[in-house]
Design a protein around this motif. Structure first.
Motif, PDB file in Angstrom:
ATOM      1  N   ILE A  37      38.408 -16.512   9.287  1.00  0.00           N
ATOM      2  CA  ILE A  37      38.157 -17.864   9.318  1.00  0.00           C
ATOM      3  C   ILE A  37      38.029 -18.446   8.063  1.00  0.00           C
ATOM      4  N   TYR A  38      37.140 -17.783   7.189  1.00  0.00           N
ATOM      5  CA  TYR A  38      36.622 -18.220   5.947  1.00  0.00           C
ATOM      6  C   TYR A  38      36.456 -16.950   4.977  1.00  0.00           C
ATOM      7  N   GLU A  39      36.683 -17.172   3.891  1.00  0.00           N
ATOM      8  CA  GLU A  39      36.405 -16.164   2.861  1.00  0.00           C
ATOM      9  C   GLU A  39      35.587 -16.955   1.750  1.00  0.00           C
ATOM     10  N   GLY A  40      34.420 -16.650   1.722  1.00  0.00           N
ATOM     11  CA  GLY A  40      33.509 -17.290   0.634  1.00  0.00           C
ATOM     12  C   GLY A  40      33.081 -16.281  -0.532  1.00  0.00           C
ATOM     13  N   LYS A  41      32.287 -16.758  -1.527  1.00  0.00           N
ATOM     14  CA  LYS A  41      32.105 -16.091  -2.419  1.00  0.00           C
ATOM     15  C   LYS A  41      31.252 -14.774  -2.165  1.00  0.00           C
ATOM     16  N   ALA A  42      30.345 -14.592  -1.195  1.00  0.00           N
ATOM     17  CA  ALA A  42      29.672 -13.565  -0.787  1.00  0.00           C
ATOM     18  C   ALA A  42      30.171 -13.118   0.421  1.00  0.00           C
ATOM     19  N   LYS A  43      30.764 -13.652   1.159  1.00  0.00           N
ATOM     20  CA  LYS A  43      31.228 -13.249   2.680  1.00  0.00           C
ATOM     21  C   LYS A  43      32.499 -13.603   3.347  1.00  0.00           C
ATOM     22  N   LYS A  44      33.091 -12.932   4.180  1.00  0.00           N
ATOM     23  CA  LYS A  44      34.020 -13.106   4.927  1.00  0.00           C
ATOM     24  C   LYS A  44      33.669 -13.372   6.276  1.00  0.00           C
ATOM     25  N   ILE A  47      31.894 -12.770  13.245  1.00  0.00           N
ATOM     26  CA  ILE A  47      31.428 -11.623  12.455  1.00  0.00           C
ATOM     27  C   ILE A  47      31.441 -11.919  10.979  1.00  0.00           C
ATOM     28  N   PHE A  48      30.191 -11.622  10.451  1.00  0.00           N
ATOM     29  CA  PHE A  48      30.255 -11.854   8.866  1.00  0.00           C
ATOM     30  C   PHE A  48      30.491 -10.503   8.158  1.00  0.00           C
ATOM     31  N   GLU A  49      31.248 -10.487   7.196  1.00  0.00           N
ATOM     32  CA  GLU A  49      31.458  -9.200   6.290  1.00  0.00           C
ATOM     33  C   GLU A  49      31.078  -9.498   5.111  1.00  0.00           C
ATOM     34  N   THR A  99      17.391 -18.394  14.551  1.00  0.00           N
ATOM     35  CA  THR A  99      18.337 -18.203  13.605  1.00  0.00           C
ATOM     36  C   THR A  99      19.594 -17.777  14.222  1.00  0.00           C
ATOM     37  N   HIS A 100      20.596 -17.684  13.453  1.00  0.00           N
ATOM     38  CA  HIS A 100      22.182 -17.181  13.902  1.00  0.00           C
ATOM     39  C   HIS A 100      22.181 -15.649  14.353  1.00  0.00           C
ATOM     40  N   PHE A 101      21.266 -15.055  13.598  1.00  0.00           N
ATOM     41  CA  PHE A 101      21.456 -13.635  13.795  1.00  0.00           C
ATOM     42  C   PHE A 101      21.500 -13.040  15.213  1.00  0.00           C
ATOM     43  N   VAL A 125      26.902 -13.084  14.258  1.00  0.00           N
ATOM     44  CA  VAL A 125      26.199 -14.185  14.314  1.00  0.00           C
ATOM     45  C   VAL A 125      26.452 -15.030  15.304  1.00  0.00           C
ATOM     46  N   LYS A 126      25.750 -16.031  15.729  1.00  0.00           N
ATOM     47  CA  LYS A 126      26.192 -17.098  16.405  1.00  0.00           C
ATOM     48  C   LYS A 126      27.226 -18.032  15.362  1.00  0.00           C
ATOM     49  N   ARG A 127      28.519 -18.477  15.947  1.00  0.00           N
ATOM     50  CA  ARG A 127      29.189 -19.212  15.289  1.00  0.00           C
ATOM     51  C   ARG A 127      28.659 -20.849  15.156  1.00  0.00           C
ATOM     52  N   LEU A 128      28.388 -21.332  14.120  1.00  0.00           N
ATOM     53  CA  LEU A 128      27.768 -22.621  14.258  1.00  0.00           C
ATOM     54  C   LEU A 128      28.697 -23.673  13.234  1.00  0.00           C
ATOM     55  N   LYS A 129      28.083 -24.979  13.700  1.00  0.00           N
ATOM     56  CA  LYS A 129      28.811 -26.095  12.613  1.00  0.00           C
ATOM     57  C   LYS A 129      27.568 -26.282  11.526  1.00  0.00           C
ATOM     58  N   ILE A 130      28.027 -25.748  10.260  1.00  0.00           N
ATOM     59  CA  ILE A 130      27.100 -26.003   9.226  1.00  0.00           C
ATOM     60  C   ILE A 130      26.904 -27.274   8.825  1.00  0.00           C
ATOM     61  N   ILE A 131      25.575 -27.529   8.682  1.00  0.00           N
ATOM     62  CA  ILE A 131      25.045 -28.878   7.993  1.00  0.00           C
ATOM     63  C   ILE A 131      25.329 -28.673   6.473  1.00  0.00           C
ATOM     64  N   LEU A 152      23.324 -30.797  -1.908  1.00  0.00           N
ATOM     65  CA  LEU A 152      24.754 -31.036  -1.346  1.00  0.00           C
ATOM     66  C   LEU A 152      25.351 -29.702  -1.361  1.00  0.00           C
ATOM     67  N   LYS A 153      25.889 -29.155  -0.229  1.00  0.00           N
ATOM     68  CA  LYS A 153      26.652 -27.928  -0.253  1.00  0.00           C
ATOM     69  C   LYS A 153      28.453 -28.374  -0.538  1.00  0.00           C
ATOM     70  N   ASN A 154      28.322 -28.532  -1.985  1.00  0.00           N
ATOM     71  CA  ASN A 154      29.903 -28.899  -2.348  1.00  0.00           C
ATOM     72  C   ASN A 154      30.245 -28.178  -3.689  1.00  0.00           C
ATOM     73  N   LEU A 172      18.006 -21.981   1.977  1.00  0.00           N
ATOM     74  CA  LEU A 172      18.342 -21.653   3.206  1.00  0.00           C
ATOM     75  C   LEU A 172      19.751 -22.616   3.805  1.00  0.00           C
ATOM     76  N   GLU A 173      20.517 -22.044   4.517  1.00  0.00           N
ATOM     77  CA  GLU A 173      21.344 -23.079   5.280  1.00  0.00           C
ATOM     78  C   GLU A 173      21.033 -23.156   6.605  1.00  0.00           C
ATOM     79  N   PHE A 174      21.629 -24.099   7.395  1.00  0.00           N
ATOM     80  CA  PHE A 174      21.320 -24.706   8.839  1.00  0.00           C
ATOM     81  C   PHE A 174      22.428 -24.813   9.530  1.00  0.00           C
ATOM     82  N   ALA A 199      21.040 -20.470   9.241  1.00  0.00           N
ATOM     83  CA  ALA A 199      22.206 -19.768   9.414  1.00  0.00           C
ATOM     84  C   ALA A 199      22.260 -18.882   7.754  1.00  0.00           C
ATOM     85  N   ASP A 200      23.486 -18.620   7.807  1.00  0.00           N
ATOM     86  CA  ASP A 200      23.985 -17.897   6.256  1.00  0.00           C
ATOM     87  C   ASP A 200      23.177 -16.544   6.090  1.00  0.00           C
ATOM     88  N   GLU A 201      22.742 -16.477   4.854  1.00  0.00           N
ATOM     89  CA  GLU A 201      22.145 -15.252   4.443  1.00  0.00           C
ATOM     90  C   GLU A 201      20.595 -15.421   4.062  1.00  0.00           C
TER      91      GLU A 201
HETATM   92  N1  LIG Z   1      26.699 -19.063  11.651  1.00  0.00           N
HETATM   93  C1  LIG Z   1      27.585 -19.508  11.000  1.00  0.00           C
HETATM   94  N2  LIG Z   1      28.677 -19.969  11.516  1.00  0.00           N
HETATM   95  C2  LIG Z   1      29.709 -20.415  10.690  1.00  0.00           C
HETATM   96  N3  LIG Z   1      29.622 -20.476   9.496  1.00  0.00           N
HETATM   97  C3  LIG Z   1      28.728 -20.070   8.847  1.00  0.00           C
HETATM   98  C4  LIG Z   1      27.442 -19.600   9.548  1.00  0.00           C
HETATM   99  N4  LIG Z   1      26.605 -19.115   8.781  1.00  0.00           N
HETATM  100  C5  LIG Z   1      27.076 -19.452   7.557  1.00  0.00           C
HETATM  101  N5  LIG Z   1      28.166 -19.962   7.514  1.00  0.00           N
HETATM  102  C6  LIG Z   1      28.961 -20.185   6.205  1.00  0.00           C
HETATM  103  O1  LIG Z   1      29.967 -19.217   6.096  1.00  0.00           O
HETATM  104  C7  LIG Z   1      30.110 -18.978   4.810  1.00  0.00           C
HETATM  105  C8  LIG Z   1      29.574 -17.857   4.260  1.00  0.00           C
HETATM  106  O2  LIG Z   1      30.228 -17.180   3.345  1.00  0.00           O
HETATM  107  P1  LIG Z   1      29.725 -17.244   1.616  1.00  0.00           P
HETATM  108  O3  LIG Z   1      30.566 -16.335   0.950  1.00  0.00           O
HETATM  109  O4  LIG Z   1      28.388 -17.540   1.753  1.00  0.00           O
HETATM  110  O5  LIG Z   1      30.460 -18.603   1.458  1.00  0.00           O
HETATM  111  P2  LIG Z   1      30.256 -19.649   0.042  1.00  0.00           P
HETATM  112  O6  LIG Z   1      31.207 -19.176  -1.077  1.00  0.00           O
HETATM  113  O7  LIG Z   1      30.639 -20.935   0.594  1.00  0.00           O
HETATM  114  O8  LIG Z   1      28.803 -19.749  -0.037  1.00  0.00           O
HETATM  115  C9  LIG Z   1      29.390 -20.228   3.939  1.00  0.00           C
HETATM  116  O9  LIG Z   1      30.148 -21.160   3.576  1.00  0.00           O
HETATM  117  C10 LIG Z   1      28.378 -20.704   5.220  1.00  0.00           C
HETATM  118  O10 LIG Z   1      27.965 -21.826   4.960  1.00  0.00           O
END
Ligand SMILES: Nc1ncnc2c1ncn2[C@@H]1O[C@H](COP(=O)(O)OP(=O)(O)O)[C@@H](O)[C@H]1O
Ligand SMILES: [Mg+2]
Length: 330
Positions: A13-20, A31-33, A74-76, A87-93, A128-130, A184-186, A197-199
């Motif tokens: 769904i998404y590839e970020g800096k630290a996780k897929k 699933i967080f990788e 927590t989403h764990f 993790v629980k799939r959530l809408k991130i604030i 702000l997460k941007n 923290l992220e929520f 949420a997040d890590e």
């Molecule tokens: N429970 C969740 N459900 C959906 N998305 C999440 C959840 N927890 C964290 N995330 C989002 O998933 C992404 C995790 O990947 P990460 O590598 O940390 O991305 P980023 O580079 O955006 O920080 C982040 O954008 C984070 O906000």
């Protein structure tokens, strides 16, 4: 790791800096990788460290589980293996909440205050997460004015962040770790319930050794202090609960011997004694040490890296000795 994994990664769904982040068969779960990449300063500084993803995954799972056991939502859901968690799939604030117990980092730069000041009560900040804007600091008025979150959500995030701080602070103190600050992220589920949420890991927290003040977190990477992976290992070593049901017992058979070319007086003495007893066929004798260690560890890989550290820290004098070892689960 502990439990079998029936969950399947369906789609990235998404590839970020630290996780897929992967979709699963269940639309409410993800699933967080955890990746081996390390980034700092909004990804302007990047590197890859083999084994980092495993450590952040295991450390984050431990903290999230601990919080859950203390009634923090927590989403764990569960650890799947060394690099994956469910993790629980959530809408991130779109806000990052930072709690600070000690002044350091951007706070000192921004306000010109000294590093290492105790902040009592702790500071709570919203960013702000941007990525494009470099995650700017925002006030509660900004959050309300632009609808980044509602007032009750802000209150809830603050309340949960301070509770998380209390729990982690207490827990880490017992392990000789000072919780300096963390992010923290929520996220929200379909019913609007808020979860952490997040890590939570050395990538997102600052940990100092309580006595030496040695940095045991991503600041080692930001500031080129070296030994980044070793610091993450140290955090994992201190927090890992070796009595967990998923830890196993291992036996390490370690051989320590003198390097080729190093004079072995003991070997020479044995050789001449053998000759005097008539064993003339003996050409050379080298004497070494055999060390047998039994230990508990969450995985074979972990046990191997602990044994290696023991050899390098104490058991082997690397100027004159070499070693090898075999590990078996018992
Ligand atoms: N429970 C969740 N459900 C959906 N998305 C999440 C959840 N927890 C964290 N995330 C989002 O998933 C992404 C995790 O990947 P990460 O590598 O940390 O991305 P980023 O580079 O955006 O920080 C982040 O954008 C984070 O906000
Ligand atoms: Mg992130």
């Amino acid at each position: 790791m502990c439990e079998g994994d029936e969950m399947n990664k369906i789609k990235l769904i998404y590839e970020g800096k630290a996780k897929k982040v992967y979709e699963t068969d269940d639309p409410t779960l993800a699933i967080f990788e955890y990746k081996d990449s390390l980034t700092a300063f909004n990804a302007q500084k990047k590197d890859r460290m083999q084994g980092k993803g495993r450590l952040t995954n295991l450390i984050s799972a431990t903290f999230l589980k601990l919080l859950q056991d203390k009634d923090i939502p927590t989403h764990f859901v569960k650890l799947l293996d060394d690099n994956h968690q469910l993790v629980k799939r959530l809408k991130i604030i779109p806000l990052e909440v930072v709690v600070r117990n000690t002044s350091t980092g951007s706070l000192c730069k921004r306000l010109g205050v000294k590093e290492g000041l105790d902040l009592v009560p702790p500071l709570v900040e919203f960013y702000l997460k941007n990525d494009e804007l470099g995650d700017p600091l925002v006030t509660e008025d900004h959050i309300r004015a632009f609808g980044f979150a509602s007032k009750p959500q802000v209150e809830k995030m603050k309340e949960l962040s301070l509770k998380v701080n209390e729990i982690l602070h207490k827990y880490l103190s017992k392990k000789g770790i000072k919780l300096v600050d963390f992010k923290l992220e929520f996220g929200m589920d379909d019913e609007g319930n808020i979860f952490v949420a997040d890590e939570i890991s050395p990538d997102t927290c600052r940990f100092w050794d309580i006595t030496s003040k040695e940095r045991l977190d991503k600041d080692r990477f930001r500031k080129d202090l070296g030994n980044v992976l070793e610091a993450y290992e140290e955090i994992w070593r201190r927090i890992a609960d070796w009595d967990k049901s998923c830890s196993a017992e291992y036996r390490a058979n370690i051989l320590v011997y003198l390097k080729e070319g190093v004079l072995d007086t003991q070997g020479k003495a044995v050789c001449s004694s053998l000759h005097s007893l008539g064993y003339d066929e003996v050409k050379n004798v080298r004497v070494g040490k055999y060390i047998k260690i039994t230990l508990t560890s969450p995985s074979q890989e972990d046990a191997a890296s602990r044994i290696k550290a023991m050899c390098e820290d104490l058991l082997v004098n690397d100027l004159i000795e070499e070693y090898s070892f075999e590990l078996e689960e018992i």
